[in-house]
Design an enzyme around this catalytic site. Structure first.
Site, PDB file in Angstrom:
ATOM      1  N   ARG A  74       0.893  -1.165   0.000  1.00 38.52           N
ATOM      2  CA  ARG A  74       0.000   0.000   0.000  1.00 38.52           C
ATOM      3  C   ARG A  74       0.932   1.215   0.000  1.00 38.52           C
ATOM      4  O   ARG A  74       1.803   1.313   0.849  1.00 38.52           O
ATOM      5  CB  ARG A  74      -0.903  -0.033   1.232  1.00 38.52           C
ATOM      6  CG  ARG A  74      -1.843  -1.229   1.169  1.00 38.52           C
ATOM      7  CD  ARG A  74      -2.952  -1.190   2.183  1.00 38.52           C
ATOM      8  NE  ARG A  74      -3.920  -2.236   1.874  1.00 38.52           N
ATOM      9  CZ  ARG A  74      -4.139  -3.309   2.612  1.00 38.52           C
ATOM     10  NH1 ARG A  74      -3.494  -3.480   3.734  1.00 38.52           N
ATOM     11  NH2 ARG A  74      -5.018  -4.212   2.256  1.00 38.52           N
ATOM     12  N   GLY A 106      -9.410   0.414  -4.737  1.00 33.85           N
ATOM     13  CA  GLY A 106      -8.503   1.533  -4.488  1.00 33.85           C
ATOM     14  C   GLY A 106      -7.361   1.544  -5.488  1.00 33.85           C
ATOM     15  O   GLY A 106      -7.034   2.584  -6.082  1.00 33.85           O
ATOM     16  N   ILE A 151      -9.949 -11.316  -1.885  1.00 39.68           N
ATOM     17  CA  ILE A 151     -10.764 -12.433  -1.385  1.00 39.68           C
ATOM     18  C   ILE A 151     -12.174 -11.980  -1.039  1.00 39.68           C
ATOM     19  O   ILE A 151     -13.054 -12.794  -0.819  1.00 39.68           O
ATOM     20  CB  ILE A 151     -10.136 -13.101  -0.126  1.00 39.68           C
ATOM     21  CG1 ILE A 151     -10.043 -12.107   1.042  1.00 39.68           C
ATOM     22  CG2 ILE A 151      -8.792 -13.720  -0.447  1.00 39.68           C
ATOM     23  CD1 ILE A 151      -9.805 -12.779   2.388  1.00 39.68           C
ATOM     24  N   ASP A 152     -12.407 -10.659  -0.987  1.00 34.97           N
ATOM     25  CA  ASP A 152     -13.671 -10.151  -0.445  1.00 34.97           C
ATOM     26  C   ASP A 152     -14.873 -10.269  -1.397  1.00 34.97           C
ATOM     27  O   ASP A 152     -16.011 -10.216  -0.952  1.00 34.97           O
ATOM     28  CB  ASP A 152     -13.516  -8.677  -0.038  1.00 34.97           C
ATOM     29  CG  ASP A 152     -12.432  -8.468   0.996  1.00 34.97           C
ATOM     30  OD1 ASP A 152     -12.114  -9.436   1.710  1.00 34.97           O
ATOM     31  OD2 ASP A 152     -11.899  -7.345   1.097  1.00 34.97           O
ATOM     32  N   ARG A 187     -20.463 -27.919  21.956  1.00 33.72           N
ATOM     33  CA  ARG A 187     -20.164 -26.493  22.078  1.00 33.72           C
ATOM     34  C   ARG A 187     -20.813 -25.660  20.985  1.00 33.72           C
ATOM     35  O   ARG A 187     -21.202 -26.167  19.929  1.00 33.72           O
ATOM     36  CB  ARG A 187     -18.649 -26.269  22.000  1.00 33.72           C
ATOM     37  CG  ARG A 187     -17.970 -26.516  23.311  1.00 33.72           C
ATOM     38  CD  ARG A 187     -16.474 -26.365  23.185  1.00 33.72           C
ATOM     39  NE  ARG A 187     -15.882 -26.412  24.517  1.00 33.72           N
ATOM     40  CZ  ARG A 187     -14.612 -26.698  24.753  1.00 33.72           C
ATOM     41  NH1 ARG A 187     -13.787 -26.963  23.766  1.00 33.72           N
ATOM     42  NH2 ARG A 187     -14.153 -26.708  25.987  1.00 33.72           N
ATOM     43  N   GLY A 195     -13.675 -10.091   4.866  1.00 36.64           N
ATOM     44  CA  GLY A 195     -14.559  -9.566   3.823  1.00 36.64           C
ATOM     45  C   GLY A 195     -14.686  -8.055   3.880  1.00 36.64           C
ATOM     46  O   GLY A 195     -15.423  -7.456   3.104  1.00 36.64           O
ATOM     47  N   HIS A 284      -5.861 -14.116   8.592  1.00 43.40           N
ATOM     48  CA  HIS A 284      -5.154 -14.165   7.305  1.00 43.40           C
ATOM     49  C   HIS A 284      -4.954 -15.569   6.749  1.00 43.40           C
ATOM     50  O   HIS A 284      -4.497 -15.710   5.604  1.00 43.40           O
ATOM     51  CB  HIS A 284      -3.816 -13.432   7.420  1.00 43.40           C
ATOM     52  CG  HIS A 284      -4.004 -11.938   7.492  1.00 43.40           C
ATOM     53  ND1 HIS A 284      -4.389 -11.316   8.655  1.00 43.40           N
ATOM     54  CD2 HIS A 284      -3.910 -10.975   6.544  1.00 43.40           C
ATOM     55  CE1 HIS A 284      -4.496 -10.013   8.421  1.00 43.40           C
ATOM     56  NE2 HIS A 284      -4.217  -9.784   7.159  1.00 43.40           N
ATOM     57  N   VAL A 285      -5.282 -16.582   7.540  1.00 41.13           N
ATOM     58  CA  VAL A 285      -5.276 -17.948   7.002  1.00 41.13           C
ATOM     59  C   VAL A 285      -6.134 -17.981   5.733  1.00 41.13           C
ATOM     60  O   VAL A 285      -5.824 -18.665   4.760  1.00 41.13           O
ATOM     61  CB  VAL A 285      -5.865 -18.920   8.060  1.00 41.13           C
ATOM     62  CG1 VAL A 285      -6.303 -20.232   7.444  1.00 41.13           C
ATOM     63  CG2 VAL A 285      -4.854 -19.150   9.171  1.00 41.13           C
TER      64      VAL A 285
END
Ligand code: F6P
Length: 363
Positions: A74, A106, A151-152, A187, A195, A284-285
């Protein structure tokens, strides 16, 4: 041949390498000189060894790798005109007037701005003696083709962004693993998925993992969600289920626009139902690991199409984004897609959820 450069910008995603490979090979096949720009816009501004010519074998053995082998960043410098001036000079030194940018909205917006500003940057370089009159004329137009790597799946105009499918593979694998331990201990698990402000990963994850509840940004739940959630979880347990799964998008919000965090959801479940509840934040996996076959093919197709678009560009051609539309690779005007993507963000900020969903263009 034409000078083409390819770079990746913003957050990485699986399948970017397949796209880089396709750009290089299609470009060489069509007789172009193809360059890598390393470290995104930063490499363009810094120049030097960041801009290197690629050859056929420099993209061998990368299609199966996650991330981006040419690096991403970035970049603040590129936001300033001074940085863009340096970038223009560096590109001209190598005869590059065609760019394939692989990144999110962006990064694509930045490329389009650069394209619009190009003539005035060249004038400045001519005036300060950095380039000759011949260069000013020969390189008068900059052509841009964008590919959406993220990925989003948050970009309007494409059915799938490069990396989304692999991220879903990663998420589903993790949830399947969680389910077995949740079953043993009866559980409830709350899984937070990425995302940013888009709920695509969360929704698809919920559908495909048989989750009991999902929180996503575009569809804030009714204000009485805590009681609705608890009723649902109880129903499932009464029906004989040994576990519950709740998916929370990292950008999930309520109708006031306040974040609904995994921790908030856990408090509700524990306070009301006293269930043994755990949180797993996948983080981040989701962005790592090898790309799925889908993302490799998507990267290949998009990369090849981007080069074709640049080959066919005339001085009048607007910057395009290569998109997937009903399994067809299509070229769309870059700025229209960026504007639409911004309109989604605005609709969400204005709490116009129905409009946001409609603008996203997915049912
Ligand atoms: O845009 C991809 C993404 O992974 C988002 O899902 C997430 O919100 C963000 O990037 C994380 O950014 P960073 O890698 O800078 O922590």
């Amino acid at each position: 041949g034409k000078g083409i450069a390819v770079f990746t910008s913003g957050g990485d995603s699986q399948g970017m390498n397949a796209a880089v490979r396709a750009v290089v090979r299609m470009g060489i096949y069509l007789g172009c000189k193809v360059f890598f720009i390393k470290e995104g816009y930063q490499g363009m501004v810094d120049g030097g060894s960041n801009i290197v010519e690629a050859n056929w074998s420099s993209v061998s053995s990368i299609i199966h790798k996650g991330g981006t082998v040419i690096g991403s960043a970035r970049c603040k410098d590129f936001r300033e005109r001074e940085g863009r001036l340096k970038a223009a000079k560096n590109l001209l030194e190598k005869g590059i007037t065609n760019l394939v940018v692989i990144g999110g909205d962006g990064s694509l917006t930045g490329a389009n701005l650069f394209r619009q500003e190009w003539p005035s940057l060249l004038d400045e370089l001519l005036n300060n003696g950095s380039i000759t009159k011949e260069q000013r004329e020969k390189y008068s137009h900059l052509h841009i083709a964008g590919l959406v790597g993220s990925i989003d799946n948050d970009f309007c105009g494409t059915d799938m962004t490069i990396g989304t499918d692999s991220a879903l593979h990663r998420i589903i694998e993790a949830i399947d693993a969680i389910v077995s331990t949740a079953y043993s201990h009866q559980r409830t698990f709350i899984m937070e998925v990425m995302g940013r402000h888009c709920g695509y990963l969360a929704i698809v994850t919920a559908l495909t993992s048989e989750a009991d509840y999902v929180f996503c940004p575009e569809m804030p739940p009714p204000n009485d969600w805590p009681s609705k959630l608890c009723t649902k979880l109880e129903q499932e347990r009464t029906a004989g289920q040994r576990l519950n799964i709740i998916i929370v998008a990292e950008g999930a919000i309520d109708r006031e626009g306040q974040p609904i965090t995994a921790e908030k959801v856990r408090q509700v479940v524990v306070d009301n139902l006293k269930q043994d509840t755990r949180i797993t934040v996948l983080g981040h996996v989701q962005r790592g690991g090898s790309p799925s076959a889908f993302d490799r093919v998507l990267g290949c197709r998009m990369g090849a199409e981007a080069v074709m678009a640049l080959m066919e560009a005339t001085p009048e051609t607007e910057a395009c984004v290569v998109s997937l539309d009903g399994n067809q690779a299509v070229r769309l005007p870059l700025m229209e897609c960026v504007e639409k993507t911004k309109a989604v963000a605005k609709a969400m900020a204005d709490k116009q959820w129905d409009l946001a969903v409609k603008l996203r263009g997915r049912s």
